[in-house]
Design a protein around this motif. Structure first.
Motif, PDB file in Angstrom:
ATOM      1  N   ALA A  76      16.959 -31.246 -33.606  1.00 26.57           N
ATOM      2  CA  ALA A  76      15.721 -30.634 -33.105  1.00 26.57           C
ATOM      3  C   ALA A  76      14.782 -30.224 -34.237  1.00 26.57           C
ATOM      4  CB  ALA A  76      16.048 -29.442 -32.217  1.00 26.57           C
ATOM      5  N   PRO A  77      15.260 -29.555 -35.302  1.00 32.10           N
ATOM      6  CA  PRO A  77      14.353 -29.239 -36.418  1.00 32.10           C
ATOM      7  C   PRO A  77      13.777 -30.486 -37.083  1.00 32.10           C
ATOM      8  CG  PRO A  77      16.307 -27.870 -36.526  1.00 32.10           C
ATOM      9  CD  PRO A  77      16.568 -28.899 -35.472  1.00 32.10           C
ATOM     10  N   ALA A 135      11.016 -31.850 -35.021  1.00 31.14           N
ATOM     11  CA  ALA A 135       9.816 -31.003 -35.067  1.00 31.14           C
ATOM     12  C   ALA A 135       9.184 -30.945 -36.455  1.00 31.14           C
ATOM     13  CB  ALA A 135      10.167 -29.592 -34.608  1.00 31.14           C
ATOM     14  N   GLU A 155      10.449 -29.481 -39.117  1.00 32.70           N
ATOM     15  CA  GLU A 155      10.668 -28.162 -39.710  1.00 32.70           C
ATOM     16  C   GLU A 155      12.044 -28.067 -40.349  1.00 32.70           C
ATOM     17  OE1 GLU A 155       9.732 -24.937 -37.122  1.00 32.70           O
ATOM     18  OE2 GLU A 155       8.039 -25.990 -36.202  1.00 32.70           O
ATOM     19  N   ALA A 189      15.230 -22.613 -42.824  1.00 35.19           N
ATOM     20  CA  ALA A 189      15.761 -23.584 -41.868  1.00 35.19           C
ATOM     21  C   ALA A 189      17.109 -24.122 -42.322  1.00 35.19           C
ATOM     22  CB  ALA A 189      14.770 -24.725 -41.681  1.00 35.19           C
ATOM     23  N   MET A 212      20.757 -29.296 -29.407  1.00 38.82           N
ATOM     24  CA  MET A 212      19.854 -28.226 -28.997  1.00 38.82           C
ATOM     25  C   MET A 212      19.973 -26.989 -29.865  1.00 38.82           C
ATOM     26  SD  MET A 212      20.396 -28.429 -24.859  1.00 38.82           S
ATOM     27  CE  MET A 212      19.574 -26.856 -24.604  1.00 38.82           C
ATOM     28  N   GLY A 217      20.278 -26.212 -32.999  1.00 42.21           N
ATOM     29  CA  GLY A 217      19.432 -26.032 -34.181  1.00 42.21           C
ATOM     30  C   GLY A 217      18.041 -25.555 -33.805  1.00 42.21           C
ATOM     31  N   GLY A 218      17.492 -26.127 -32.724  1.00 45.12           N
ATOM     32  CA  GLY A 218      16.184 -25.695 -32.257  1.00 45.12           C
ATOM     33  C   GLY A 218      16.206 -24.268 -31.755  1.00 45.12           C
ATOM     34  N   ILE A 264      12.513 -23.259 -32.092  1.00 46.23           N
ATOM     35  CA  ILE A 264      11.691 -24.458 -31.915  1.00 46.23           C
ATOM     36  C   ILE A 264      11.742 -24.891 -30.451  1.00 46.23           C
ATOM     37  CG2 ILE A 264      11.411 -26.882 -32.552  1.00 46.23           C
ATOM     38  CD1 ILE A 264      12.757 -26.186 -35.218  1.00 46.23           C
ATOM     39  N   LEU A 321      12.013 -27.174 -27.314  1.00 40.12           N
ATOM     40  CA  LEU A 321      12.664 -28.477 -27.136  1.00 40.12           C
ATOM     41  C   LEU A 321      11.860 -29.291 -26.127  1.00 40.12           C
ATOM     42  CD1 LEU A 321      16.335 -27.173 -26.911  1.00 40.12           C
ATOM     43  CD2 LEU A 321      15.204 -28.168 -28.909  1.00 40.12           C
ATOM     44  N   SER A 322      11.278 -30.391 -26.587  1.00 46.70           N
ATOM     45  CA  SER A 322      10.424 -31.199 -25.708  1.00 46.70           C
ATOM     46  C   SER A 322      11.250 -31.969 -24.692  1.00 46.70           C
ATOM     47  CB  SER A 322       9.593 -32.180 -26.539  1.00 46.70           C
ATOM     48  OG  SER A 322      10.396 -33.264 -26.966  1.00 46.70           O
ATOM     49  N   PHE A 338      12.627 -35.195 -26.159  1.00 49.67           N
ATOM     50  CA  PHE A 338      13.791 -34.965 -27.019  1.00 49.67           C
ATOM     51  C   PHE A 338      15.053 -34.827 -26.178  1.00 49.67           C
ATOM     52  CE2 PHE A 338      16.757 -31.954 -28.945  1.00 49.67           C
ATOM     53  CZ  PHE A 338      17.036 -32.578 -30.153  1.00 49.67           C
TER      54      PHE A 338
END
Length: 314
Positions: free
Chosen positions: A46-47, A50, A52, A58, A170, A172-173, A178, A180-181, A184
């Motif tokens: 996820a990062p 994004a 990031e 991070a 998931m 990490g986001g 962050i 989550l779209s 994704f």
């Protein structure tokens, strides 16, 4: 061969495996399945998606959630091996596991697994926040239920294993806050289902005519059904990724090349290449497939490069 020799050979085959050297700590480490820790690298998904990923905060948080997820998985492995110790002793391969072989006593495996299962979510709540703790708790509950009964339920077993991979992607986001779209979640979830069902299909193909040699539930699946599942999952994963790639989201195009759209080619090629091994019934271990096939590894590197350039808008 004399009757005495035959009797000796049978006695040797039926005798429980002798405990391996290395002591209790080495046995606990082996039970934690270090080879499986590579799966937890998904915490960076996820990062990375994004853009990031490369900051000191991070990287520190991702290293922490990697450790937390690893200890959660270790707790599940310990409890699972303690619960299945008797059955594992009758298995030609699993009898060498430390718990089944007697290197790690069953009560110790239960105790260490229980402690890790309690302490890990608590540490997650303290160090990363309630969202991470909730996900770790949900993962533990789901995996323990899988060990007890869900692994014997058709389709649900596939969903549970797939959800475990999705949770890794998931967390990490969640740790970094962050969002989550939908693309994704769709691409990651169905990509995981593709690999899980392809692995099951490969196991089913390889065990044909060898009932009892591997997962008992595989005898209830048909190879045609498992083929349908991995083909469906591959199609949805590709569709989700393509919709992400074609959606500009109102951001003006400023990169040198349309990396988002170009990355579709590499992604689809990777899926098609992996499907070759799935179709042959040789996709039993995903990490082995990727490391063994040089073309697939190169396609993966190309995809990561284009994906990274797309996220960085270079």
């Amino acid at each position: 061969m004399t009757e005495t020799a035959v009797l000796r050979q049978r006695t040797h085959e039926e005798r429980p495996a002798a405990p391996r050297r290395g002591g209790l700590l080495a046995g606990l480490l082996r039970t934690a399945r270090p080879k499986q820790w590579v799966k937890n690298v998904l915490v960076v998904a996820a990062p990375a998606a994004a853009g990031e990923l490369f900051s000191r905060h991070a990287l520190a948080q991702l290293a922490l959630v990697f450790v937390l997820f690893t200890t959660c998985a270790a707790a599940v492995y310990l409890v699972n091996d303690a619960r299945d110790a008797e059955a594992d002793r009758a298995h030609p391969v699993k009898r060498h596991r430390p718990v089944a072989a007697g290197q790690v006593p069953v009560p110790v495996a239960y105790a260490v697994g229980g402690c890790l299962g309690v302490l890990t979510p608590a540490a997650g709540a303290w160090l990363c926040g309630p969202a991470v703790a909730a996900l770790l708790t949900a993962y533990l509950a789901m995996q323990l239920a899988y060990c007890v009964c869900l692994k014997h339920v058709l389709v649900v077993d596939l969903a549970v294993v797939t959800t475990g991979f999705l949770m890794r992607a998931m967390i990490g986001g969640l740790a970094l806050g962050i969002p989550l779209s939908r693309w994704f979640l769709i691409t990651t979830g169905f990509g995981a289902l593709f690999m899980v069902s392809a692995k099951r299909y490969s196991e089913a193909v390889q065990m044909a005519g060898k009932a009892g040699a591997t997962r008992a539930l595989l005898t209830e699946y048909t190879t045609g059904y498992l083929r349908f599942v991995w083909q469906l999952a591959a199609g949805v994963a590709v569709l989700g990724y393509c919709l992400w790639a074609m959606e500009e989201g109102g951001v003006p195009h400023t990169s040198v090349l349309p990396w988002r759209q170009l990355s579709m080619v590499a992604f689809i090629l990777a899926i098609l290449r992996y499907a070759v091994f799935a179709d042959r019934g040789t996709a039993g271990e995903p990490e082995d497939v990727v490391l063994r096939d040089r073309a697939l590894a190169l396609i993966g590197v190309a995809w990561m490069a284009m994906y990274g350039l797309a996220v960085a808008n270079w």
